[in-house]
Design a protein around this motif. Sequence first.
Motif, PDB file in Angstrom:
ATOM      1  N   LEU A 142      33.285 -27.955  29.787  1.00  0.00           N
ATOM      2  CA  LEU A 142      31.978 -27.747  28.981  1.00  0.00           C
ATOM      3  C   LEU A 142      31.681 -26.936  27.531  1.00  0.00           C
ATOM      4  CD1 LEU A 142      29.228 -27.882  30.149  1.00  0.00           C
ATOM      5  CD2 LEU A 142      29.281 -25.951  31.449  1.00  0.00           C
ATOM      6  N   VAL A 143      30.871 -27.465  26.437  1.00  0.00           N
ATOM      7  CA  VAL A 143      30.887 -26.924  25.882  1.00  0.00           C
ATOM      8  C   VAL A 143      29.415 -26.593  25.411  1.00  0.00           C
ATOM      9  CG1 VAL A 143      30.914 -27.136  23.145  1.00  0.00           C
ATOM     10  CG2 VAL A 143      32.686 -28.680  24.045  1.00  0.00           C
ATOM     11  N   ARG A 144      29.593 -25.145  25.155  1.00  0.00           N
ATOM     12  CA  ARG A 144      28.668 -24.394  24.254  1.00  0.00           C
ATOM     13  C   ARG A 144      28.030 -25.213  23.213  1.00  0.00           C
ATOM     14  NH1 ARG A 144      27.142 -18.568  22.641  1.00  0.00           N
ATOM     15  NH2 ARG A 144      25.591 -18.938  21.702  1.00  0.00           N
ATOM     16  N   ILE A 145      26.941 -25.722  22.504  1.00  0.00           N
ATOM     17  CA  ILE A 145      27.102 -26.196  21.323  1.00  0.00           C
ATOM     18  C   ILE A 145      26.278 -24.972  20.287  1.00  0.00           C
ATOM     19  CG2 ILE A 145      25.756 -28.168  19.611  1.00  0.00           C
ATOM     20  CD1 ILE A 145      26.596 -30.225  22.344  1.00  0.00           C
ATOM     21  N   ARG A 146      27.316 -25.152  19.308  1.00  0.00           N
ATOM     22  CA  ARG A 146      27.024 -24.376  18.268  1.00  0.00           C
ATOM     23  C   ARG A 146      25.454 -25.139  16.897  1.00  0.00           C
ATOM     24  NH1 ARG A 146      30.175 -19.466  19.000  1.00  0.00           N
ATOM     25  NH2 ARG A 146      28.561 -18.232  17.261  1.00  0.00           N
ATOM     26  N   ALA A 147      26.887 -26.439  16.740  1.00  0.00           N
ATOM     27  CA  ALA A 147      25.401 -26.875  16.085  1.00  0.00           C
ATOM     28  C   ALA A 147      25.727 -28.963  16.281  1.00  0.00           C
ATOM     29  CB  ALA A 147      26.193 -26.837  14.282  1.00  0.00           C
ATOM     30  N   ALA A 148      25.230 -29.464  15.973  1.00  0.00           N
ATOM     31  CA  ALA A 148      25.190 -31.182  16.072  1.00  0.00           C
ATOM     32  C   ALA A 148      24.742 -31.631  14.621  1.00  0.00           C
ATOM     33  CB  ALA A 148      24.150 -31.570  16.889  1.00  0.00           C
ATOM     34  N   ALA A 149      24.891 -33.158  14.798  1.00  0.00           N
ATOM     35  CA  ALA A 149      24.435 -33.539  13.759  1.00  0.00           C
ATOM     36  C   ALA A 149      23.927 -35.063  13.168  1.00  0.00           C
ATOM     37  CB  ALA A 149      25.618 -33.196  12.651  1.00  0.00           C
ATOM     38  N   VAL A 150      23.478 -35.317  12.600  1.00  0.00           N
ATOM     39  CA  VAL A 150      22.228 -36.687  13.058  1.00  0.00           C
ATOM     40  C   VAL A 150      22.824 -37.954  12.553  1.00  0.00           C
ATOM     41  CG1 VAL A 150      20.233 -36.102  14.318  1.00  0.00           C
ATOM     42  CG2 VAL A 150      20.110 -36.340  11.659  1.00  0.00           C
ATOM     43  N   ASN A 151      22.624 -38.500  12.780  1.00  0.00           N
ATOM     44  CA  ASN A 151      23.227 -40.424  12.070  1.00  0.00           C
ATOM     45  C   ASN A 151      22.702 -41.171  12.220  1.00  0.00           C
ATOM     46  OD1 ASN A 151      26.339 -39.155  10.934  1.00  0.00           O
ATOM     47  ND2 ASN A 151      26.437 -39.264  13.515  1.00  0.00           N
ATOM     48  N   PRO A 152      22.377 -42.094  11.135  1.00  0.00           N
ATOM     49  CA  PRO A 152      21.942 -43.480  11.745  1.00  0.00           C
ATOM     50  C   PRO A 152      22.041 -44.177  12.496  1.00  0.00           C
ATOM     51  CG  PRO A 152      22.675 -43.916   8.837  1.00  0.00           C
ATOM     52  CD  PRO A 152      23.287 -42.258   9.786  1.00  0.00           C
ATOM     53  N   LEU A 153      23.009 -43.834  12.891  1.00  0.00           N
ATOM     54  CA  LEU A 153      23.553 -44.399  14.902  1.00  0.00           C
ATOM     55  C   LEU A 153      22.811 -43.644  15.939  1.00  0.00           C
ATOM     56  CD1 LEU A 153      25.271 -45.534  17.104  1.00  0.00           C
ATOM     57  CD2 LEU A 153      26.426 -42.978  16.643  1.00  0.00           C
ATOM     58  N   ASP A 154      21.703 -42.228  15.526  1.00  0.00           N
ATOM     59  CA  ASP A 154      20.882 -41.933  16.570  1.00  0.00           C
ATOM     60  C   ASP A 154      19.392 -43.126  16.496  1.00  0.00           C
ATOM     61  OD1 ASP A 154      22.927 -40.388  17.283  1.00  0.00           O
ATOM     62  OD2 ASP A 154      22.360 -39.439  14.956  1.00  0.00           O
ATOM     63  N   TRP A 155      19.215 -42.907  15.047  1.00  0.00           N
ATOM     64  CA  TRP A 155      17.724 -43.661  15.513  1.00  0.00           C
ATOM     65  C   TRP A 155      17.949 -45.240  15.338  1.00  0.00           C
ATOM     66  CZ3 TRP A 155      17.783 -47.670  11.893  1.00  0.00           C
ATOM     67  CH2 TRP A 155      17.694 -47.407  10.226  1.00  0.00           C
ATOM     68  N   HIS A 156      18.328 -45.964  15.537  1.00  0.00           N
ATOM     69  CA  HIS A 156      19.612 -46.884  16.626  1.00  0.00           C
ATOM     70  C   HIS A 156      19.320 -46.954  17.091  1.00  0.00           C
ATOM     71  CE1 HIS A 156      20.055 -49.999  12.307  1.00  0.00           C
ATOM     72  NE2 HIS A 156      20.992 -49.540  12.616  1.00  0.00           N
ATOM     73  N   THR A 157      19.762 -45.826  18.086  1.00  0.00           N
ATOM     74  CA  THR A 157      19.833 -46.103  19.705  1.00  0.00           C
ATOM     75  C   THR A 157      18.235 -45.771  19.787  1.00  0.00           C
ATOM     76  OG1 THR A 157      21.777 -45.068  19.595  1.00  0.00           O
ATOM     77  CG2 THR A 157      21.260 -45.302  21.316  1.00  0.00           C
ATOM     78  N   MET A 158      17.670 -44.716  19.519  1.00  0.00           N
ATOM     79  CA  MET A 158      16.177 -44.392  19.374  1.00  0.00           C
ATOM     80  C   MET A 158      15.060 -45.148  19.576  1.00  0.00           C
ATOM     81  SD  MET A 158      13.794 -41.365  17.465  1.00  0.00           S
ATOM     82  CE  MET A 158      13.472 -43.194  16.264  1.00  0.00           C
ATOM     83  N   ARG A 159      15.489 -46.306  18.197  1.00  0.00           N
ATOM     84  CA  ARG A 159      14.218 -47.101  18.327  1.00  0.00           C
ATOM     85  C   ARG A 159      14.937 -48.565  19.257  1.00  0.00           C
ATOM     86  NH1 ARG A 159      10.866 -47.336  13.659  1.00  0.00           N
ATOM     87  NH2 ARG A 159      11.313 -45.290  12.817  1.00  0.00           N
ATOM     88  N   GLY A 160      15.680 -48.840  20.431  1.00  0.00           N
ATOM     89  CA  GLY A 160      16.356 -49.569  20.498  1.00  0.00           C
ATOM     90  C   GLY A 160      16.814 -50.963  19.621  1.00  0.00           C
ATOM     91  N   THR A 161      17.197 -50.621  18.235  1.00  0.00           N
ATOM     92  CA  THR A 161      17.055 -51.209  16.733  1.00  0.00           C
ATOM     93  C   THR A 161      18.501 -51.906  16.375  1.00  0.00           C
ATOM     94  OG1 THR A 161      16.055 -49.869  15.192  1.00  0.00           O
ATOM     95  CG2 THR A 161      15.252 -51.521  16.627  1.00  0.00           C
ATOM     96  N   PRO A 162      19.135 -52.522  16.023  1.00  0.00           N
ATOM     97  CA  PRO A 162      18.512 -54.098  15.810  1.00  0.00           C
ATOM     98  C   PRO A 162      18.487 -54.274  17.692  1.00  0.00           C
ATOM     99  CG  PRO A 162      20.447 -54.492  15.332  1.00  0.00           C
ATOM    100  CD  PRO A 162      20.472 -52.775  15.162  1.00  0.00           C
TER     101      PRO A 162
END
Length: 370
Positions: free
Chosen positions: A75-95
């Motif tokens: 179990l990790v207590r997150i101290r920082a994360a980063a975003v990638n274009p992969l995240d908006w592809h996943t969020m939009r379900g595109t392609p």
Amino acid sequence: MKPKRVVGWSAIAISVALVLGVLVAYFSSGNTCDAPSTAAPGNPMKAIVYCDYGTADVLRLEDIEKPNPADDEILVRIRAAAVNPLDWHTMRGTPYIMRIGSGLRKPKVTRLGVDYAGTVEAVGRNVTQFKPGDDVFGGRTGALAEYVSARADRAVVLKPANLTFEQAASVPVAAITALQGLRDKGKIQPGQKVLINGASGGVGTFAVQIAKTFGADVTGVCSTRNVEMVRSLGADQVIDYTREDYTRSEQSYDVILDNVGNRALLDNRRILNPDGKYVLIGGGGPDDGRWIGPFVKPIGALVLSPFVSQDMGMMLADLNKNDLTFLGDLMQEGKVTPVIDRRYRLSEAPEAIRYLEEGRARGKVVITFE
Ligand SMILES: NC(=O)c1ccc[n+]([C@@H]2O[C@H](COP(=O)([O-])OP(=O)(O)OC[C@H]3O[C@@H](n4cnc5c(N)ncnc54)[C@H](OP(=O)(O)O)[C@@H]3O)[C@@H](O)[C@H]2O)c1
């Protein structure tokens, strides 16, 4: 005549069954949001959650149940994360083609994010590699949250002491992509001429530095405002794409790592040495090619490859422990330093994703936690 009719009817029956199957799969696909729990989480944590595909407006910061690590998890207590274009592809379900795996109508998994760095808070009873208090970084679905549970034998390793949590969180998807693109697909060798198109973005800023550690002569392609930054990362030559089309260059290259995909395959081939390698990483924004989008060029490369001497194709990054360790060592030795463009708080994750979608990030976009 008779057999033909049988084939005809069979084809119609199969097509109807397929269409019905897709419709049933579409309308029956749901997620945990369809049956919301009325009880407040007993042990809450904040996380970014989305119930439907869409723009960043679908993202919500919610209190959800904090995970319990299984026997083989930490179990990790997150101290920082980063975003990638992969995240908006996943969020939009595109392609859209990717929805075959992620849910046709709604996302099966309602949590977003992959890259994280943090501190181990608890370990499952079978975990021996980590202990509470260890600082780690890695990749795991649902990293836009205060906690994440991750299998200890998967993509998570100790954080080099000289890296901040923000720097470490920047690494997994982007740096592993750069490393695998150059080393595994590009077969990079010392002294080779390597061109990196999109040298100023998340993948590109790592790729320039990693290519230099392999002893390559590196040319970065970026816009005017990023020329000095790309040069400072170690690029031997920089092509400003607002003034010069890199595919019209007189120079030829052993490896092209293409993070933008804005030039025709044959134009890239023109500047590849006879045994050169063209590695397509990605490209395109949220409004480009919603059906198969980023896969159009790789299909072209697949068709073209048998007819040319060069190796042309796409690669998909594979997050793994060995490569995270390899990158951690490079950073520990000061050979690679993550470039951080902007920082957002977890509650501002929608703005972070919107910024990334503009395609103008200079290095990595990071999510910070108080
Ligand atoms: N295959 C895989 O496994 C994999 C893994 C990770 C990422 N990807 C894909 O790879 C691509 C790059 O990812 P990323 O994280 O580096 O994205 P990113 O950080 O969003 O890339 C933004 C950068 O691209 C530059 N850029 C935009 N248009 C350009 C052009 N015409 N020529 C040169 N540079 C240009 C921008 O610079 P300016 O503002 O100066 O134009 C900006 O610095 C994305 O499509 C992503 O989906 C694929």
